[in-house]
Design an enzyme around this catalytic site. Structure first.
Site, PDB file in Angstrom:
ATOM      1  N   ASP A 148      -3.843   7.023  -3.687  1.00  0.00           N
ATOM      2  CA  ASP A 148      -5.241   7.445  -3.811  1.00  0.00           C
ATOM      3  C   ASP A 148      -5.705   8.143  -2.545  1.00  0.00           C
ATOM      4  O   ASP A 148      -5.015   8.119  -1.520  1.00  0.00           O
ATOM      5  CB  ASP A 148      -6.134   6.236  -4.102  1.00  0.00           C
ATOM      6  N   CYS A 189      -7.886 -24.083  19.497  1.00  0.00           N
ATOM      7  CA  CYS A 189      -9.115 -24.309  20.265  1.00  0.00           C
ATOM      8  C   CYS A 189      -9.214 -25.745  20.780  1.00  0.00           C
ATOM      9  O   CYS A 189      -9.875 -25.998  21.781  1.00  0.00           O
ATOM     10  CB  CYS A 189     -10.345 -23.965  19.419  1.00  0.00           C
ATOM     11  N   CYS A 194     -10.215 -25.516  15.562  1.00  0.00           N
ATOM     12  CA  CYS A 194      -8.822 -25.364  15.137  1.00  0.00           C
ATOM     13  C   CYS A 194      -7.876 -25.942  16.190  1.00  0.00           C
ATOM     14  O   CYS A 194      -8.263 -26.293  17.298  1.00  0.00           O
ATOM     15  CB  CYS A 194      -8.488 -23.893  14.841  1.00  0.00           C
ATOM     16  N   ASP A 249       0.864  -1.172   0.000  1.00  0.00           N
ATOM     17  CA  ASP A 249       0.000   0.000   0.000  1.00  0.00           C
ATOM     18  C   ASP A 249       0.908   1.231   0.000  1.00  0.00           C
ATOM     19  O   ASP A 249       2.096   1.149   0.302  1.00  0.00           O
ATOM     20  CB  ASP A 249      -0.930  -0.041   1.214  1.00  0.00           C
ATOM     21  N   CYS A 297     -13.956 -22.927  18.315  1.00  0.00           N
ATOM     22  CA  CYS A 297     -13.915 -23.607  17.013  1.00  0.00           C
ATOM     23  C   CYS A 297     -13.168 -24.921  17.098  1.00  0.00           C
ATOM     24  O   CYS A 297     -12.854 -25.410  18.174  1.00  0.00           O
ATOM     25  CB  CYS A 297     -13.391 -22.681  15.917  1.00  0.00           C
ATOM     26  N   ALA A 312     -11.765   2.419   1.200  1.00  0.00           N
ATOM     27  CA  ALA A 312     -12.473   3.200   2.225  1.00  0.00           C
ATOM     28  C   ALA A 312     -13.798   2.594   2.662  1.00  0.00           C
ATOM     29  O   ALA A 312     -14.780   3.299   2.890  1.00  0.00           O
ATOM     30  CB  ALA A 312     -12.675   4.638   1.747  1.00  0.00           C
TER      31      ALA A 312
END
Lengths: 674, 674
Positions: free
Chosen positions: B119, B278, B275, B84, B273, B190
């Site tokens: 931008d 977890c 995972c 960016d 969850c 944005a």
């Protein structure tokens, strides 16, 4: 042996105590094959397992070893073990080489934690005669088994399975008959074919009919349920235990369980979840492996997903967001949506278990949310509410409504006779019309869940219709009903009401009045008349009801915090849900004013002193209580002579309080010492 | 540089090629802090990352090192890196110490794979003047950046960010202006404040307006979107890349990302969850850890959940079940449901991208499903259909409808004039009324998705109303409309139609006719008249249209498989969706009968020989094509003089075919050698 730690509707987080340790519920008991177990389920989250006593009994080697070293060593599992009795084999092969008594005896001998009698599982949709005959045998055997276990002082706990096929009256009868016995757990049997055929609508009927007639105080086990896509729904119906071999059977068939359904490996382009297996391997990796290694990994995935979902369900119950989870899960398949819609037909029953207040907001997830018990409850409250002469219906902007309400109302449409009298809070109820709760008196605009809810701005027709019907239902109770024009448009009110322009809009004034607000909340919470009783300053009624009413607000939030009579606090208003918390004076005033059993928990005189000392009330000492009590309600605690002993917060709902023989029922806030 | 590998509606699985490797999309680019990165994101699934070139530029040490060893070594990541430009800093601090050209030059110098011009991100809900002024600068800088990159033959790809705040006409203008330029990727900028405020409804407007005016052939990046709860929705709107630092920022704040929202550690009783994190730890374990270790683990969880969701989304696109996933995910929060409902307002646009046929069935997940493009498409087809004199409306039992239809109809209600003429398939359309597709001609009862769909048996009012309105819309096109009494009840038809008992029910006969069936399918698929043209045996029309029509069925399933003219196959009927697959004769007949651009893909004369050789058609050689073409359509391939060259299956929809300059557009089945 079973205690509720947290509840949300019929769903509960509980603890089941066994001689091999405690089990948190809801939970899944993976099926362990006594001979050929290949997956170490405890490594992937299993706290309790189930195995088949009959299979062990039938195999000479296994039988000998089990009798010798015990079941736990046989299947190499230290935690609690439940055993099935051969009923499944009976249902498949029509006969088994064991009697009911023999299988009970054997289960105790090998040291099972929870044994099962030899019930007859009757498939769905059979002839009624067969279902009835099977059920009678099941009940007989349950009696025989329980007597046998109790007479011989067996250590193991005993299951009594509810049967009755898809005949709801038979399920009801079976559940009621079994409830009279002294079993430790209630499985609901023979539902696997319903789940396999995606007949979830019928599953809802069978389960709801069964649980409605079973003890609330004992764990309920939905036999053979092992697919994570239905755990949330079944928990919301009151099931505490699931069991299944699905994790391994599906794995052997290269199928992945997910909360959204089943996926075959051949159809997988990407791994379907966030578990360890799915993060480490690709579908191509698995396809390239040998069968055994692949089966192991898919079984691990299946267990990770199953236990992950159960954790999420328990978390949701703790938060009070179980129905939000159920409504989301039931979008995974149209037949689950069918089941969700079917569940709403049991709303009256579900309301009996619905907490009065929760930590989390009510989410509108689709028009199915309109059928939730919270909505039903509020609608009924509005019907019962003491009404003034007139009604003013205001549009909703942001919540809380009063805060964002314009001071002057420019225009109204009117239904009913038009007069030029001033319309103020003196002679009119001011309500907001909103989705999903319909009509919300402005005084209640911060009370749970009337403020703690969210719904989409894009409204659906059913919600619009629901709201306008609620308005239609009470219009006749009033002389004049004034409606903001914005609402007429938004809710199509001119199609259902005869409306005329109202010429005196400048006469309409809602006067913010803190006393009126707290009185309205008190009436809503404790019953009509409670507000006048609690916030009374009238010497003629005696000292108890004398003292200047003072309302104290939070400096930071401007919300009402404490209401005093003179120097004594009557009630506090809780910031999170704007419900009233009794203090000593409030409890006394409520007790003195509201008669009968209203808001009361009547306890055994023998434990009076504990209550007076401020100790919490155990369920087994409750003689009776108001049938309107729900968990999180503020209640007053009295003895059998209606002497006020204490006050506190209900942890359970009326039905649960009356059914439980263990655990706390009321968390006492304060007692009145003698 | 970007190719679509699989698509479902506006959602696509694509491959973005960069000099540091290929990236599968949709995908998440975790934000890497150039100075203080603590999580090795590649270990947890990241294929591409994003970092901030301006932050590197501003820090002397980093700048020097980046220019010296390159960006990839600086942040220790081997794969593709996007940078960016400092726009975010510009929007926060109002100014940056770098020019547009400088930042472009710097990004190329440090070896970024994808750079961004400077931008101006304009926040939502600002004054229009500001949004417009910012947008003009953004467009100017995009032009400047692209020219600079092209003029200097830079290796890096260049982003052009769509701005315009919440003014949809500005978003449209910006997207259109940027589309005229030669950028490589289109971020939508944005939108973070909209997501933070749960203004998902407005997000839908902004994203749909932007994507509708952007190239289909370039990847779209929703800047700053990093919450897994919106990945599915945003993918369904056509977004391909997401980026965010949420995984680590939330972790630092003890917050867990889930597909259902965010949960704070302090509110966790159970891990949310399946995972690795977890499964291994409890909330108490995490609470007991030191901050750093805990942050690491929560960040890992956040990444596991994010990448797990992206895998599931790509899987859903491959299956054709993306909208089912979106509709489920959008139940997690009422504001997401709001967004889902808002999305249906872009149905006409979504239909342009909707494949004609998919691997998976259409699931009704709530009344929102009625607004899906598949339903809109079918409803329009029924309106356009050639109609007979009369209409018979039959109830639905099981699917396919014809198979389970009773032979004789005992009773009908009638709307319109009653005559005693026989009602048969000769003079009447026989249709079933069902949810969600409404009216389904019996001949089409196996065609996708009219057979491949499921909806709950418990019907909602909106669905009932939807179906009865569809019937109401076409009643006037017929003389007599006969309706089965069961339907009158089920769909409240007597409230909207003037119905009389029909006395001649024994005269009503649906005659199963295979030829009529295949003709109906051909008309539905290729346009009115296609059936008569394809299945014609008429010497007067010349040799091409002569030959006895023979219909061959599968012995196993009884389904139609091949349709011949004499010995030559005209078309095959695909078992999975009952759509017709052209063979040579079918393609010739269609080409000779249907004029204009109907069903045609016109290719550049220069590649005629490749098509004739049966090679697939690349998008860049397509001069024009029928605007009704959708992916999975059967099409005929012609040259600029309308000579038939070949036939095949469209891989993309009309708009995509016309926009793409790389990759295949049509998978050719067979060519006609000269």
């Amino acid at each position: 042996m079973f205690e509720i730690k947290a509840k949300d509707g019929r769903g509960r987080v509980g603890v089941l105590k066994t001689k091999h340790g405690d089990v948190k519920t809801p939970n899944l008991m993976p099926v362990i094959h006594p001979r050929k177990q290949t997956v170490d389920v405890s490594k992937y989250g299993a706290d309790i397992v189930i195995t088949n006593a009959y299979l062990i009994y039938k195999n000479e080697d296994l039988k000998e070893k089990a009798l010798d070293v015990g079941l736990h060593e046989l299947i190499n599992f230290d935690g609690p073990i439940m055993t099935d009795s051969g009923s499944f084999q009976l249902s498949v092969y029509g006969d088994v080489e064991i009697t009911n008594k023999e299988v009970i005896e054997f289960q105790e001998a090998i040291g099972t934690d929870i044994g099962t009698s030899l019930d007859i599982p009757t498939a769905p949709y059979v002839e009624r005669e067969q279902a009835e005959a099977d059920m009678e045998i099941t009940i007989e055997r349950a009696k025989e088994a329980i007597d046998f276990v109790r007479d011989n002082d067996y250590e193991m706990k005993i299951n009594s399975v509810v049967q009755g096929s898809t005949f709801l009256d038979l399920r009801e009868k079976c559940a009621k008959e079994l409830a009279k016995l002294d079993a430790d757990l209630y499985p609901i049997g023979a539902v696997v074919p319903l789940m396999e055929a995606y007949h979830y609508k019928d599953l809802v009927d069978v389960v709801m009919t069964s649980v409605s007639n079973m003890h609330d105080s004992l764990p309920r086990h939905l036999m053979g349920a092992g697919h994570p896509m239905i755990f949330a729904l079944c928990t919301a119906m009151g099931c505490d235990l699931f069991d299944s071999a699905a994790y391994i059977l599906y794995a052997e068939d290269d199928r992945f369980l997910t909360t959204r359904g089943t996926i075959k490996l051949e159809n997988l382009v990407e791994m379907p979840c966030s578990c360890e297996v799915c993060s480490k391997y690709t579908p191509d990796d698995l396809r390239a492996m040998d069968k055994e290694e692949r089966t192991q990994l898919i079984a691990q995935h299946n267990l990770h997903v199953s236990f992950g979902e159960l954790r999420l369900i328990r978390q949701a119950i703790n938060e009070g967001s179980l129905m939000e989870l159920v409504e989301e899960r039931c979008r995974a398949h149209p037949m689950l949506l069918d089941a969700l819609r079917q569940l709403s037909k049991y709303n009256d029953n579900l309301e009996l278990y619905e907490p009065r207040s929760k930590k989390s907001a009510f989410f509108y997830t689709g028009n199915e949310s309109l059928a939730r018990p919270e909505v039903l409850r509020h609608v009924n409250k509005i019907k019962e509410m003491d009404k003034k002469e007139n009604l003013v219906i205001l549009p909703h902007y942001r919540k809380p409504y009063t805060k964002y309400m314009p001071k002057d109302f420019k225009k109204f449409m009117c239904c009913g006779e038009i007069t030029d009298e001033s319309i103020t809070s003196e002679n009119a109820d001011f309500m907001v019309l909103d989705i999903p709760f319909g009509l919300i008196p402005l005084e209640l605009d911060e009370v749970y869940p009337l403020s703690q809810n969210e719904s989409p701005r894009n409204k659906d027709e059913i919600a619009i219709c629901h709201a306008s019907n609620l308005l239609l239902d009470i219009v006749d109770d009033y002389n004049q009903v004034l409606i903001a024009p914005k609402l007429v448009n938004e809710f199509d009110l001119d199609t259902v009401l005869d409306l005329e322009e109202y010429p005196y809009s400048e006469n309409v004034k809602f006067i913010k009045d803190d006393l009126a607000r707290v009185k309205a909340v008190a009436d809503y919470q404790f019953g009509n008349g409670a507000g006048d009783a609690l916030f009374c300053n009238d010497k003629s009624k005696g000292d108890l009801f004398t003292g200047k009413i003072k309302i104290e607000k939070s400096r930071k939030t401007g919300k009402i915090r404490h209401i005093y009579a003179g120097k004594d606090i009557i009630v506090n208003m809780r910031a999170s849900d704007s419900l009233l918390i009794l203090s000593k004076l409030g409890a006394k005033r409520l007790h003195a004013s509201l008669g009968g059993i209203q808001n009361r928990v009547i306890i055994d005189n023998s434990v009076e002193s504990f209550a007076r000392d401020g100790k919490s009330v155990f369920a087994k000492f409750v003689k009776d209580c108001d049938e309107n009590i729900r968990s999180n309600d503020e209640v007053i605690i009295v003895n059998e002579d209606d002497d006020l002993l204490a006050f506190g917060k209900a942890l359970l709902s009326h039905k649960e309080i009356m059914d439980f023989k263990t655990g706390q029922a009321i968390k006492t806030r304060k007692g009145f010492k003698k």
